[in-house]
Design a protein around this motif. Structure first.
Motif, PDB file in Angstrom:
ATOM      1  N   SER A 173       0.871  -1.208   0.000  1.00 27.47           N
ATOM      2  CA  SER A 173      -0.020   0.019   0.234  1.00 27.47           C
ATOM      3  C   SER A 173       0.483   1.560  -0.167  1.00 27.47           C
ATOM      4  O   SER A 173       0.799   2.152  -0.120  1.00 27.47           O
ATOM      5  CB  SER A 173      -0.984  -0.271   1.225  1.00 27.47           C
ATOM      6  OG  SER A 173       0.358  -0.042   2.183  1.00 27.47           O
ATOM      7  N   PHE A 174       1.826   1.306   0.984  1.00 32.08           N
ATOM      8  CA  PHE A 174       2.661   2.299   0.470  1.00 32.08           C
ATOM      9  C   PHE A 174       3.239   2.761  -0.920  1.00 32.08           C
ATOM     10  O   PHE A 174       3.131   3.857  -0.731  1.00 32.08           O
ATOM     11  CB  PHE A 174       4.196   2.397   1.973  1.00 32.08           C
ATOM     12  CG  PHE A 174       4.772   3.584   2.328  1.00 32.08           C
ATOM     13  CD1 PHE A 174       3.792   4.638   2.542  1.00 32.08           C
ATOM     14  CD2 PHE A 174       6.001   3.751   1.837  1.00 32.08           C
ATOM     15  CE1 PHE A 174       4.602   5.629   2.943  1.00 32.08           C
ATOM     16  CE2 PHE A 174       6.552   4.668   1.582  1.00 32.08           C
ATOM     17  CZ  PHE A 174       6.194   5.769   2.601  1.00 32.08           C
ATOM     18  N   GLU A 177       0.886   4.580  -2.671  1.00 35.65           N
ATOM     19  CA  GLU A 177       0.448   5.558  -2.490  1.00 35.65           C
ATOM     20  C   GLU A 177       1.627   6.881  -2.472  1.00 35.65           C
ATOM     21  O   GLU A 177       1.605   7.588  -2.446  1.00 35.65           O
ATOM     22  CB  GLU A 177      -0.111   5.658  -1.151  1.00 35.65           C
ATOM     23  CG  GLU A 177      -0.997   5.121  -1.187  1.00 35.65           C
ATOM     24  CD  GLU A 177      -1.858   4.524   0.949  1.00 35.65           C
ATOM     25  OE1 GLU A 177      -1.566   5.164   1.701  1.00 35.65           O
ATOM     26  OE2 GLU A 177      -2.435   3.775   0.840  1.00 35.65           O
ATOM     27  N   TYR A 178       2.935   5.810  -2.869  1.00 30.08           N
ATOM     28  CA  TYR A 178       3.934   7.173  -2.189  1.00 30.08           C
ATOM     29  C   TYR A 178       4.664   7.469  -3.592  1.00 30.08           C
ATOM     30  O   TYR A 178       4.986   8.515  -3.911  1.00 30.08           O
ATOM     31  CB  TYR A 178       5.110   6.471  -1.654  1.00 30.08           C
ATOM     32  CG  TYR A 178       6.481   7.132  -0.927  1.00 30.08           C
ATOM     33  CD1 TYR A 178       6.273   8.406  -0.089  1.00 30.08           C
ATOM     34  CD2 TYR A 178       7.794   7.412  -2.200  1.00 30.08           C
ATOM     35  CE1 TYR A 178       7.838   9.116  -0.165  1.00 30.08           C
ATOM     36  CE2 TYR A 178       8.612   7.735  -1.527  1.00 30.08           C
ATOM     37  CZ  TYR A 178       8.444   9.506  -1.432  1.00 30.08           C
ATOM     38  OH  TYR A 178       9.806   9.795  -1.037  1.00 30.08           O
ATOM     39  N   PRO A 181       1.146   8.914  -6.159  1.00 34.74           N
ATOM     40  CA  PRO A 181       0.391   9.504  -5.795  1.00 34.74           C
ATOM     41  C   PRO A 181      -1.299   9.781  -6.124  1.00 34.74           C
ATOM     42  O   PRO A 181      -2.064  10.084  -5.879  1.00 34.74           O
ATOM     43  CB  PRO A 181       1.185  10.848  -5.148  1.00 34.74           C
ATOM     44  CG  PRO A 181       2.272  10.795  -6.350  1.00 34.74           C
ATOM     45  CD  PRO A 181       2.610   9.292  -6.550  1.00 34.74           C
ATOM     46  N   TRP A 191       2.362  -0.861 -11.958  1.00 33.42           N
ATOM     47  CA  TRP A 191       2.723  -0.243 -10.904  1.00 33.42           C
ATOM     48  C   TRP A 191       4.151  -0.393 -10.573  1.00 33.42           C
ATOM     49  O   TRP A 191       4.997  -0.727 -11.639  1.00 33.42           O
ATOM     50  CB  TRP A 191       2.194  -1.035  -9.974  1.00 33.42           C
ATOM     51  CG  TRP A 191       0.407  -0.822  -9.549  1.00 33.42           C
ATOM     52  CD1 TRP A 191      -0.079  -0.517 -10.400  1.00 33.42           C
ATOM     53  CD2 TRP A 191       0.007  -1.963  -9.096  1.00 33.42           C
ATOM     54  NE1 TRP A 191      -1.692  -0.499 -10.113  1.00 33.42           N
ATOM     55  CE2 TRP A 191      -1.838  -1.518  -9.426  1.00 33.42           C
ATOM     56  CE3 TRP A 191      -0.297  -3.220  -7.866  1.00 33.42           C
ATOM     57  CZ2 TRP A 191      -2.755  -2.015  -8.035  1.00 33.42           C
ATOM     58  CZ3 TRP A 191      -1.576  -3.892  -7.516  1.00 33.42           C
ATOM     59  CH2 TRP A 191      -2.498  -2.627  -8.287  1.00 33.42           C
ATOM     60  N   CYS A 228      -6.786  -2.135   3.460  1.00 34.00           N
ATOM     61  CA  CYS A 228      -6.982  -0.915   2.273  1.00 34.00           C
ATOM     62  C   CYS A 228      -8.364  -1.144   1.972  1.00 34.00           C
ATOM     63  O   CYS A 228      -8.353  -1.775   1.428  1.00 34.00           O
ATOM     64  CB  CYS A 228      -5.645  -1.470   1.640  1.00 34.00           C
ATOM     65  SG  CYS A 228      -3.852  -1.805   2.458  1.00 34.00           S
ATOM     66  N   ALA A 230      -8.541   1.762  -0.630  1.00 28.19           N
ATOM     67  CA  ALA A 230      -8.144   2.906  -2.224  1.00 28.19           C
ATOM     68  C   ALA A 230      -8.762   1.860  -3.631  1.00 28.19           C
ATOM     69  O   ALA A 230      -9.295   0.046  -2.955  1.00 28.19           O
ATOM     70  CB  ALA A 230      -6.492   2.687  -1.716  1.00 28.19           C
ATOM     71  N   TRP A 232      -7.045   1.231  -5.749  1.00 19.92           N
ATOM     72  CA  TRP A 232      -6.493   0.647  -6.896  1.00 19.92           C
ATOM     73  C   TRP A 232      -6.565  -0.998  -6.083  1.00 19.92           C
ATOM     74  O   TRP A 232      -6.488  -1.898  -6.908  1.00 19.92           O
ATOM     75  CB  TRP A 232      -4.944   0.467  -5.997  1.00 19.92           C
ATOM     76  CG  TRP A 232      -4.316   0.450  -4.671  1.00 19.92           C
ATOM     77  CD1 TRP A 232      -4.546   1.490  -4.102  1.00 19.92           C
ATOM     78  CD2 TRP A 232      -4.391  -0.469  -3.615  1.00 19.92           C
ATOM     79  NE1 TRP A 232      -3.734   1.389  -3.119  1.00 19.92           N
ATOM     80  CE2 TRP A 232      -3.651  -0.605  -2.764  1.00 19.92           C
ATOM     81  CE3 TRP A 232      -4.035  -2.002  -4.301  1.00 19.92           C
ATOM     82  CZ2 TRP A 232      -3.095  -0.963  -1.598  1.00 19.92           C
ATOM     83  CZ3 TRP A 232      -3.502  -2.811  -3.385  1.00 19.92           C
ATOM     84  CH2 TRP A 232      -3.097  -1.974  -2.139  1.00 19.92           C
TER      85      TRP A 232
END
Length: 485
Positions: A173-174, A177-178, A181, A191, A228, A230, A232
């Motif tokens: 997840s990080f 997201e990082y 964004p 990805w 999670c 999100a 995605w």
């Protein structure tokens, strides 16, 4: 940092890093770590390292020891992760390759101390604390750490295995997201590399012939979809949905409880919970193919949702009521009263087989009664339960349990033999009875109910805890019937 503590810290670190470190208790090291954690939150990590060079020196000294003790090594791993949570502090520690040596191939993973679950857990904790910026993720990917984490999912220590799954969920997840964004691409191939490696591992494990690998991935996915939410996650699901669905159509379903956990966690996610989502047919398939014991937790979880297609709710209710319906039908043939269900979800023969088996009858009824009590205790039920018929089924169970009922069917005879004197089922039935007695619109046959309860009070074989529950129920029914008059 207080002046006194600041003056003592170099001496403490020197003692721990010495050739013969003191046998410090784990609680002392944990308190020191907690204190250093508070300091790292109060001031930037780099400043903490610059003001206290003894911390980096301690890490280097631990690495220099030929065989550091498990307690000291665990402390060093957690301390390194805590300090490296700041990107600037991470770069400072990497000047001497301290982090690569602690978390890389030649570090603790290659030593004898790795056999200690505490060290493996500390390694995971340190990696989790550190993985808050891109350089840390690159370090984990570059030094084979992901492969280690994949392996630790199957660790004999449940604590370590759970920590490994949490770290993988965080890393995936990080990294998305990082490094992305904006909304991640609609295909996994777009990805970040770290995320692609994790997804590839999940896909390969689900297709593996090893049941343990399949279970590990299902647990990982359950944790992932549970935490999670999100967009995605829908992309991830699209790549594995068919494989997960195939598990439900196998002659013997692999890891049924894990599948139920996964689907329940997904049903709570805003990404999948909309009634028109293509996810719900899979839930329907699970309710149909899993046995009542396996599908029960999924069914009761579905019924607690605010958003759910009505046909899925009805199917979930049917799964929960099937054992109770079977009890009514087994008690008398032809039926003295109408049953609970017009049609079944699971094959009725499956339910009958479970109830006719000594090893599964009581467990199935206790689980079903527990789920029904949970639902009936809710302030608002999204579906109507047939209270009166359900009450008759509970009363029938109580009759089975004390020998009051003489069944006329072969199934009823087997159930009776299993349930006589089974206080676990008696207690569960009394709990549901207490809730049902207070339900509006539930027609309580007071005289019949009193006859059952009094038979328990008069029997010398009644379990003391059951007897207490019966007395409570007598008072409740008396109060309810008096208020109705």
């Amino acid at each position: 940092m207080s002046r006194e503590c600041g003056l003592l810290l170099p001496r403490v670190c020197a003692a721990l890093a010495g050739p013969r470190p003191p046998a410090a208790a784990d609680t002392c090291l944990q308190k020191l770590l907690d204190w250093l954690g508070e300091l790292s939150e109060a001031e930037p990590g780099l400043k903490l390292l610059q003001d206290n060079p003894c911390l980096a020196e301690l890490l280097a000294a631990v690495l220099a020891l030929p065989e550091p003790g498990a307690g000291l090594l665990s402390f060093a791993l957690r301390l390194a992760g805590l300090l490296a949570a700041s990107e600037s502090a991470f770069q400072h520690l990497q000047q001497e390759q301290l982090l690569a040596r602690l978390f890389g191939e030649a570090g603790p993973r290659a030593g004898a101390a790795w056999a200690d679950a505490a060290v493996r857990g500390a390694w995971l904790d340190g990696a989790r604390s550190m993985a808050l910026h891109e350089p840390a993720l690159r370090l984990l990917c570059a030094h084979g750490a992901l492969d280690v984490i994949f392996t630790l999912q199957g660790d004999p220590s449940l604590f370590v295995a759970s920590a490994a799954r949490r770290l993988l969920v965080h890393t995936l997840s990080f990294s998305l997201e990082y490094e992305m964004p904006k909304a991640p691409g609609t295909r996994v191939c777009y990805w970040p590399p770290c995320a692609q490696v994790i997804v590839k591992h999940i896909e390969d494990s689900l297709q593996s012939s090893s049941v343990s690998h399949v279970k590990q991935s299902l647990k990982l996915l359950a944790g992932l979809f549970g935490s999670c939410h999100a967009p995605w996650t829908e992309v991830l699901w699209s790549g594995i949905a068919k494989q997960v669905q195939s598990f439900l159509t196998e002659e013997s379903v692999q890891a049924p409880h894990l599948l139920a956990d996964l689907l329940l966690n997904m049903s709570r996610s805003p990404v999948f919970c909309e009634p028109e989502s293509s996810f719900w047919p899979l839930v329907t398939s699970a309710l149909e193919h899993l046995t009542p014991v396996q599908a029960g937790p999924l069914a009761v979880g579905i019924l607690r949702l605010h958003k759910c297609p009505q046909d899925v709710r009805i199917q979930a209710v049917t799964v929960l009521l099937q054992p109770m319906d079977c009890i009514l039908r087994a008690a008398s043939q032809p039926l003295e009263y109408s049953g609970l269900l017009d049609e079944s979800v699971t094959d009725p023969a499956t339910v009958e087989s479970l109830l006719s088996s000594k090893s599964s009858c009581a467990s199935l009824l206790c689980q079903t009664l527990g789920h029904l009590e949970e639902l009936l205790s809710l302030s608002h039920l999204p579906v109507d339960l047939p209270g009166t018929s359900l009450l008759r089924s509970v009363m029938t169970i109580l009759r089975f349990c004390n020998g009051l009922l003489i069944p006329t069917s072969p199934l009823g005879s087997k159930i009776s033999q299993t349930l006589i004197g089974c206080f676990r089922v008696q207690r569960s039935a009394l709990d549901v009875l207490a809730v049902l007695s207070e339900q509006k619109g539930c027609d309580v046959p007071v005289e019949s109910l009193f006859d059952i309860l009094l038979s328990y009070l008069e029997s010398p074989n009644t379990n003391p805890m059951v007897r207490t529950g019966v007395r409570t129920q007598v008072k409740l029914v008396t109060r309810t019937s008096s208020s109705e008059k």
